[in-house]
Write a protein that holds these residues in place. Structure first.
Motif, PDB file in Angstrom:
ATOM      1  N   LEU A 504      20.336  -3.866  15.153  1.00 31.33           N
ATOM      2  CA  LEU A 504      19.948  -4.193  13.666  1.00 31.33           C
ATOM      3  C   LEU A 504      18.627  -4.392  13.262  1.00 31.33           C
ATOM      4  O   LEU A 504      17.618  -3.716  13.700  1.00 31.33           O
ATOM      5  N   ASN A 505      18.523  -4.049  11.813  1.00 32.17           N
ATOM      6  CA  ASN A 505      17.003  -4.378  11.061  1.00 32.17           C
ATOM      7  C   ASN A 505      16.475  -5.580  11.059  1.00 32.17           C
ATOM      8  O   ASN A 505      17.150  -6.372   9.899  1.00 32.17           O
ATOM      9  N   LYS A 506      15.605  -5.824  11.422  1.00 35.94           N
ATOM     10  CA  LYS A 506      14.958  -7.064  10.890  1.00 35.94           C
ATOM     11  C   LYS A 506      14.290  -7.036   9.923  1.00 35.94           C
ATOM     12  O   LYS A 506      13.447  -6.419   9.585  1.00 35.94           O
ATOM     13  N   PRO A 507      14.249  -8.548   8.889  1.00 35.86           N
ATOM     14  CA  PRO A 507      13.768  -8.588   8.140  1.00 35.86           C
ATOM     15  C   PRO A 507      12.272  -8.019   8.050  1.00 35.86           C
ATOM     16  O   PRO A 507      11.768  -8.745   9.161  1.00 35.86           O
ATOM     17  N   ASP A 508      11.877  -7.079   7.662  1.00 37.26           N
ATOM     18  CA  ASP A 508      10.431  -7.113   6.956  1.00 37.26           C
ATOM     19  C   ASP A 508       9.365  -8.248   6.806  1.00 37.26           C
ATOM     20  O   ASP A 508       9.574  -8.420   5.577  1.00 37.26           O
ATOM     21  N   ARG A 509       8.430  -9.042   6.988  1.00 39.82           N
ATOM     22  CA  ARG A 509       7.863 -10.510   7.045  1.00 39.82           C
ATOM     23  C   ARG A 509       6.656  -9.675   6.947  1.00 39.82           C
ATOM     24  O   ARG A 509       6.177 -10.478   7.184  1.00 39.82           O
ATOM     25  N   SER A 535      -3.267   2.224   7.561  1.00 32.61           N
ATOM     26  CA  SER A 535      -2.836   2.150   9.340  1.00 32.61           C
ATOM     27  C   SER A 535      -1.508   2.024   8.781  1.00 32.61           C
ATOM     28  O   SER A 535      -0.895   1.830  10.339  1.00 32.61           O
ATOM     29  N   SER A 536      -0.778   0.728   8.700  1.00 30.91           N
ATOM     30  CA  SER A 536       0.476   0.353   8.548  1.00 30.91           C
ATOM     31  C   SER A 536       1.380   1.854   7.935  1.00 30.91           C
ATOM     32  O   SER A 536       1.069   2.654   6.569  1.00 30.91           O
ATOM     33  N   ASN A 537       2.387   2.073   8.766  1.00 31.79           N
ATOM     34  CA  ASN A 537       3.265   2.956   8.246  1.00 31.79           C
ATOM     35  C   ASN A 537       4.615   2.658   7.473  1.00 31.79           C
ATOM     36  O   ASN A 537       5.531   3.689   7.395  1.00 31.79           O
ATOM     37  N   ASP A 538       4.470   2.042   6.871  1.00 30.96           N
ATOM     38  CA  ASP A 538       6.095   1.478   5.741  1.00 30.96           C
ATOM     39  C   ASP A 538       4.879   1.279   4.396  1.00 30.96           C
ATOM     40  O   ASP A 538       5.982   0.833   3.891  1.00 30.96           O
ATOM     41  N   VAL A 539       4.176   1.569   4.398  1.00 33.66           N
ATOM     42  CA  VAL A 539       3.400   1.453   2.882  1.00 33.66           C
ATOM     43  C   VAL A 539       4.075   1.947   2.280  1.00 33.66           C
ATOM     44  O   VAL A 539       4.337   3.575   2.306  1.00 33.66           O
ATOM     45  N   LYS A 540       4.335   1.454   0.733  1.00 33.25           N
ATOM     46  CA  LYS A 540       5.207   2.322  -0.012  1.00 33.25           C
ATOM     47  C   LYS A 540       4.218   2.831  -0.504  1.00 33.25           C
ATOM     48  O   LYS A 540       4.370   3.971  -1.633  1.00 33.25           O
ATOM     49  N   GLU A 541       2.591   2.104  -1.953  1.00 34.81           N
ATOM     50  CA  GLU A 541       2.489   1.929  -2.454  1.00 34.81           C
ATOM     51  C   GLU A 541       1.141   1.259  -2.370  1.00 34.81           C
ATOM     52  O   GLU A 541       0.848   0.240  -1.932  1.00 34.81           O
ATOM     53  N   GLN A 542      -0.079   1.472  -3.001  1.00 31.68           N
ATOM     54  CA  GLN A 542      -1.078   0.547  -3.252  1.00 31.68           C
ATOM     55  C   GLN A 542      -1.577   1.186  -4.393  1.00 31.68           C
ATOM     56  O   GLN A 542      -1.573   1.799  -5.824  1.00 31.68           O
ATOM     57  N   VAL A 543      -2.576  -0.102  -4.809  1.00 30.65           N
ATOM     58  CA  VAL A 543      -2.298  -1.138  -6.364  1.00 30.65           C
ATOM     59  C   VAL A 543      -3.844  -0.898  -6.417  1.00 30.65           C
ATOM     60  O   VAL A 543      -4.785  -1.975  -6.091  1.00 30.65           O
ATOM     61  N   TYR A 577     -19.064  -3.646 -12.533  1.00 28.13           N
ATOM     62  CA  TYR A 577     -17.331  -3.113 -12.060  1.00 28.13           C
ATOM     63  C   TYR A 577     -17.421  -3.975 -10.603  1.00 28.13           C
ATOM     64  O   TYR A 577     -18.070  -3.183  -9.969  1.00 28.13           O
ATOM     65  N   GLN A 578     -16.127  -4.258 -10.561  1.00 29.40           N
ATOM     66  CA  GLN A 578     -15.481  -4.892  -9.366  1.00 29.40           C
ATOM     67  C   GLN A 578     -14.658  -4.270  -9.155  1.00 29.40           C
ATOM     68  O   GLN A 578     -13.448  -4.265  -9.900  1.00 29.40           O
ATOM     69  N   TYR A 579     -14.669  -3.308  -7.409  1.00 30.04           N
ATOM     70  CA  TYR A 579     -13.270  -2.612  -7.673  1.00 30.04           C
ATOM     71  C   TYR A 579     -12.078  -4.155  -6.123  1.00 30.04           C
ATOM     72  O   TYR A 579     -13.105  -4.401  -5.234  1.00 30.04           O
ATOM     73  N   ARG A 580     -11.471  -3.389  -5.679  1.00 25.37           N
ATOM     74  CA  ARG A 580     -10.397  -3.947  -4.556  1.00 25.37           C
ATOM     75  C   ARG A 580      -9.183  -3.061  -5.162  1.00 25.37           C
ATOM     76  O   ARG A 580      -8.326  -3.087  -5.929  1.00 25.37           O
ATOM     77  N   ILE A 581      -8.556  -3.197  -3.359  1.00 27.22           N
ATOM     78  CA  ILE A 581      -7.088  -2.381  -3.195  1.00 27.22           C
ATOM     79  C   ILE A 581      -6.614  -2.968  -2.733  1.00 27.22           C
ATOM     80  O   ILE A 581      -6.721  -3.529  -0.946  1.00 27.22           O
ATOM     81  N   ILE A 582      -4.922  -2.962  -2.618  1.00 29.47           N
ATOM     82  CA  ILE A 582      -3.795  -3.735  -2.178  1.00 29.47           C
ATOM     83  C   ILE A 582      -2.862  -2.231  -1.205  1.00 29.47           C
ATOM     84  O   ILE A 582      -2.520  -1.165  -2.131  1.00 29.47           O
ATOM     85  N   ALA A 583      -2.066  -2.980  -0.491  1.00 28.67           N
ATOM     86  CA  ALA A 583      -1.088  -1.869  -0.206  1.00 28.67           C
ATOM     87  C   ALA A 583       0.264  -2.873  -0.067  1.00 28.67           C
ATOM     88  O   ALA A 583       0.195  -4.369  -0.131  1.00 28.67           O
ATOM     89  N   ILE A 584       1.448  -2.019  -0.341  1.00 26.87           N
ATOM     90  CA  ILE A 584       2.808  -2.610  -0.319  1.00 26.87           C
ATOM     91  C   ILE A 584       3.576  -2.768   0.576  1.00 26.87           C
ATOM     92  O   ILE A 584       3.782  -0.562   0.217  1.00 26.87           O
ATOM     93  N   ASP A 585       4.407  -3.002   1.021  1.00 29.34           N
ATOM     94  CA  ASP A 585       5.632  -2.254   1.116  1.00 29.34           C
ATOM     95  C   ASP A 585       6.736  -1.888   1.280  1.00 29.34           C
ATOM     96  O   ASP A 585       7.287  -2.108   0.466  1.00 29.34           O
ATOM     97  N   GLY A 588       8.340  -4.774  -0.112  1.00 30.01           N
ATOM     98  CA  GLY A 588       8.229  -5.793  -1.096  1.00 30.01           C
ATOM     99  C   GLY A 588       6.832  -6.390  -0.192  1.00 30.01           C
ATOM    100  O   GLY A 588       6.284  -7.802  -1.350  1.00 30.01           O
ATOM    101  N   ASN A 589       6.693  -6.713   0.887  1.00 30.87           N
ATOM    102  CA  ASN A 589       5.464  -7.462   1.299  1.00 30.87           C
ATOM    103  C   ASN A 589       3.793  -6.629   0.750  1.00 30.87           C
ATOM    104  O   ASN A 589       4.178  -5.526   1.162  1.00 30.87           O
ATOM    105  N   LYS A 590       2.847  -7.655   0.514  1.00 31.66           N
ATOM    106  CA  LYS A 590       1.518  -7.280  -0.012  1.00 31.66           C
ATOM    107  C   LYS A 590       0.199  -6.968   0.977  1.00 31.66           C
ATOM    108  O   LYS A 590       0.190  -8.745   1.567  1.00 31.66           O
ATOM    109  N   SER A 591      -0.562  -6.648   1.268  1.00 29.69           N
ATOM    110  CA  SER A 591      -1.459  -6.832   1.922  1.00 29.69           C
ATOM    111  C   SER A 591      -2.725  -7.746   1.284  1.00 29.69           C
ATOM    112  O   SER A 591      -2.553  -7.974   0.203  1.00 29.69           O
ATOM    113  N   ILE A 592      -3.211  -8.567   2.478  1.00 29.38           N
ATOM    114  CA  ILE A 592      -4.653  -9.054   1.391  1.00 29.38           C
ATOM    115  C   ILE A 592      -5.068  -8.188   0.831  1.00 29.38           C
ATOM    116  O   ILE A 592      -5.413  -6.510   1.081  1.00 29.38           O
ATOM    117  N   ALA A 593      -6.111  -8.323  -0.044  1.00 35.95           N
ATOM    118  CA  ALA A 593      -6.874  -7.546  -0.982  1.00 35.95           C
ATOM    119  C   ALA A 593      -7.582  -6.550   0.355  1.00 35.95           C
ATOM    120  O   ALA A 593      -8.754  -7.688   0.961  1.00 35.95           O
TER     121      ALA A 593
END
Length: 698
Positions: A504-509, A535-543, A577-585, A588-593
């Motif tokens: 069974l796949n656990k819901p990713d929270r 470093s997370s292996n389930d990242v789908k995209e970065q913003v 200018y200020q920049y920051r970036i997040i990762a999204i798995d 749909g879970n978003k990392s902190i900035a």
């Protein structure tokens, strides 16, 4: 309170006094303590408490109590600073008398609770004006009796407990959190009352157990029941005894109010509860079971059933005196009647069989002739408890004691099939499978692992009789899957092979780890950003986000997971200018900035040297492509290109207009090395330093 109501409470209290007795507490105690317990559920935690004497109770009724919840852990981690929350904005006190009145007419527990709190003197007089039961026991113990009866009804009804300020339901709880509840007097009192403390979380929820070891002894139109009290004395405070007269199809309680055990001295108390029930007739089979009631008024699951028939005063006895297993396929039974001359009173025999000595007995053969004192069971089970009943001409039934006959059985059941399941976002796992068809099946065991090929742990403390199971797992752990398999057991506890493994796949929270900026370069009218991916292996995209000065954060671009570089060309000179970036798995879970980085772009008047000079040989075309980048906002007049070759000193080679960003050097020779540098000449006559040297072998 009306006269009819008073009379009803009189009979209720009389019944309770005869069954439960009273609790002796010294009225002169000058110290008290609050005892509390908690019952967790998925979305709430119920609290129950009570002081240990009636003096402390009177102070609490008058002054109220305060409930404080302290969140000490979340998702397995202890909070660095516990979160305190006072749940009672005002001192918690019993309902006023007017609020009890609508409930007392139809609810005995509310009636007793109201009388305990607000009755004039807690004395109950019958219609003829005779002395009350309480007066006969001791008028000086009125407060003790009020306290005792209120605690009793609060144990039977959680609604009464809440109305009496002896219970509270906290619905603002969250999965994965653990709480410390403090229950204490709302103000300083003349006597010291110790605070009650309960540590609990919603993950601690539990199922109520079955009462154990129910036994029945049948006599002449009476049955004496007993069951184990000690095993669950910390869970159940009273019991309901239920009876069935249709072979266990429907059950009805034999006692209107819960049944408690009088136990004056705990050390001398029997480990069993006892209850007698009268039978309408001896020739009818009666089935009994018992259910416990906990301190929150909830009924637990029923015990195993016991069945039997009353035994008349006849001196006739019947017993099975011989059993024989034939070819491990049939069972031959023989019985006798004592005294033998009583056989003339028998009109028929009936043979019963069950899987357990206390289980339901099915009829194997009815209407066996009184002259036949034997029978061969052609379809026995692996485990058989046989009992024979003799019916007399005066309507009585006399049953033998059960005897055990077992066939040889070392063959386990087949492995269960059809195991399926789902996991919801709260971590609740629901499993189902197809029922095995073996006659001697006793139940199933469930095993779980976080790794498919690792060792599996049994999660069921005993065997399951049904074909479904609900489990709870931590979905915030880093493990992506959970694995289950089950086995079946027969009455000899032969265990089957494992079922097919269910994955069974656990819901990713779990949110991914954010990326980390590693470098930022300001030059040539743009900002170059470099970062290390999550470093997370389930990242789908970065913003990537940017903020201009005191403006708001704006999305710049969404990148695939493997991107680690971006050049922001849409910048203005002399701007912060200020920049920051997040990762999204993938869930749909978003990392902190990420940690923000800040940079100010160069001003238009900044004379920065060229930093992007390149020289690329084109041997087929016999030329070298020289190029560079430079912001256009400066007041550029021209570019000077310098060249050296074959060890010669650097010299001005070309002058190019302000719009130029490169040229093709066709004045080259084979097997010769060339070096280039560039200067920027401005309209005011100033110039930049040389760029870095770029060399190429042609």
């Amino acid at each position: 309170m009306c006269k009819g109501m008073t009379l009803r409470i009189y009979y209720i209290l009389l019944w309770m006094l005869l069954l439960a007795g009273t609790h002796s507490v010294l009225a002169q105690q000058q110290r008290g303590r609050i005892y509390a317990i908690a019952k967790p559920a998925k979305d709430k935690i119920q609290l129950r408490w009570g002081p240990d004497n009636e003096v402390a109770w009177q102070y609490l009724v008058k002054n109220g109590i305060t409930i404080e919840r302290i969140t000490v852990a979340r998702n397995g981690a202890v909070l660095p600073v516990p979160e305190r929350n006072q749940l009672t904005s005002q001192p918690l006190k019993p309902w006023p008398a007017s609020a009890w009145q609508p409930r007392v007419e139809n609810d005995d527990y509310f009636a007793i609770g109201a009388q305990s709190l607000y009755g004039d003197d807690f004395s109950i007089t019958n219609t003829k004006g005779k002395s009350s039961v309480v007066e006969m026991m001791n008028m000086s113990k009125q407060q003790e009796l009020r306290f005792s009866f209120l605690l009793f009804v609060a144990d039977q009804s959680f609604e009464v407990a809440k109305a009496a300020a002896l219970g509270y339901e906290d619905g603002a709880v969250r999965p994965g959190e653990r709480y410390l509840y403090r229950i204490y007097p709302s103000k300083a009192l003349p006597i010291k009352i110790d605070t009650a403390i309960v540590y609990v979380g919603t993950d601690d929820k539990y199922e109520l157990p079955q009462p154990l070891d129910l036994k029945a002894t049948f006599g002449d139109k009476v049955v004496n029941l007993s069951w184990n009290r000690i095993s669950h004395e910390r869970i159940y405070n009273s019991y309901i005894v239920e009876r069935s007269e249709d072979e266990g199809k429907t059950f009805n309680p034999i006692n209107k109010l819960p049944f408690v055990m009088t136990a004056p001295e705990r050390a001398q108390a029997s480990p069993y509860m006892y209850r007698a029930d009268s039978l309408k007739e001896n020739s009818k089979r009666y089935t009994y079971r018992v259910r416990g009631i906990d301190a929150f008024g909830e009924k637990g699951p029923p015990s195993e059933i016991v069945s039997g028939m009353g035994k008349g005063k006849t001196s006739l006895q019947v017993q099975i005196n011989r059993s024989q297993v034939i070819n491990n396929q049939q069972v031959h039974l023989e019985w006798e009647v004592e005294p033998r001359e009583k056989i003339s009173e028998v009109t028929r025999f009936k043979l019963f069989r069950s899987n357990s000595v206390t289980g339901k007995y099915d009829v194997v053969k009815d209407n066996i002739a009184p002259g036949s004192l034997n029978y061969t069971d052609a379809t026995p089970r692996p485990t058989n408890y046989y009992m024979v009943s003799a019916f007399t001409n005066d309507g009585q039934a006399v049953s033998s004691f059960p005897i055990l006959v077992q066939l040889e059985d070392s063959i386990p059941p087949s492995a269960p099939l059809g195991l399926v399941g789902v996991v919801d976002t709260a971590g609740i796992v629901k499993l189902q499978w197809r029922a095995n068809t073996e006659d001697d099946l006793v139940g199933y065991r469930v095993y779980r692992s976080l790794y498919k090929s690792s060792e599996y742990s049994q999660v069921t403390h005993t065997f399951l009789k049904g074909v479904d199971y609900q489990d709870t797992i931590n979905i915030r752990s880093l493990d992506k899957n959970v694995y289950y398999k089950i086995t079946a057991l027969d009455t000899r506890y032969n265990e089957s092979k494992f079922s097919t493994i269910l994955e069974l796949n656990k819901p990713d929270r779990v949110a991914p780890v954010p990326p980390v900026f590693t470098n930022i370069i300001n030059g040539n009218g743009n900002v170059k950003l470099e970062w290390k991916r999550s470093s997370s292996n389930d990242v789908k995209e970065q913003v990537l986000y940017r903020k201009d000065g005191a403006g708001s954060w704006q999305t710049i671009k969404t990148f695939p997971v493997d991107s680690i570089l971006y050049i922001d060309k849409n910048v203005q000179p002399s701007t912060q200018y200020q920049y920051r970036i997040i990762a999204i798995d993938g869930a749909g879970n978003k990392s902190i900035a990420s940690k923000e980085i800040t940079i100010r772009t160069s001003a238009e008047t900044d004379h920065l040297p060229v930093s992007t000079l390149t020289a690329t040989p084109d041997r087929a075309g016999k030329k070298i492509a020289v190029g560079w980048e430079y912001p256009s906002w400066n007041n550029i007049q021209k570019f000077y290109v310098y060249r050296s070759s074959a060890g010669e000193p650097l010299a001005l080679y070309k002058s190019l207009p302000a719009t130029s960003r490169g040229f093709h050097d066709e004045q080259v020779k084979m097997a010769t090395s060339y070096q280039y540098r560039v200067k920027v000449i401005f309209k005011d006559g100033t110039e930049t330093p040389f760029s870095k040297e770029v060399g190429v072998s042609f």
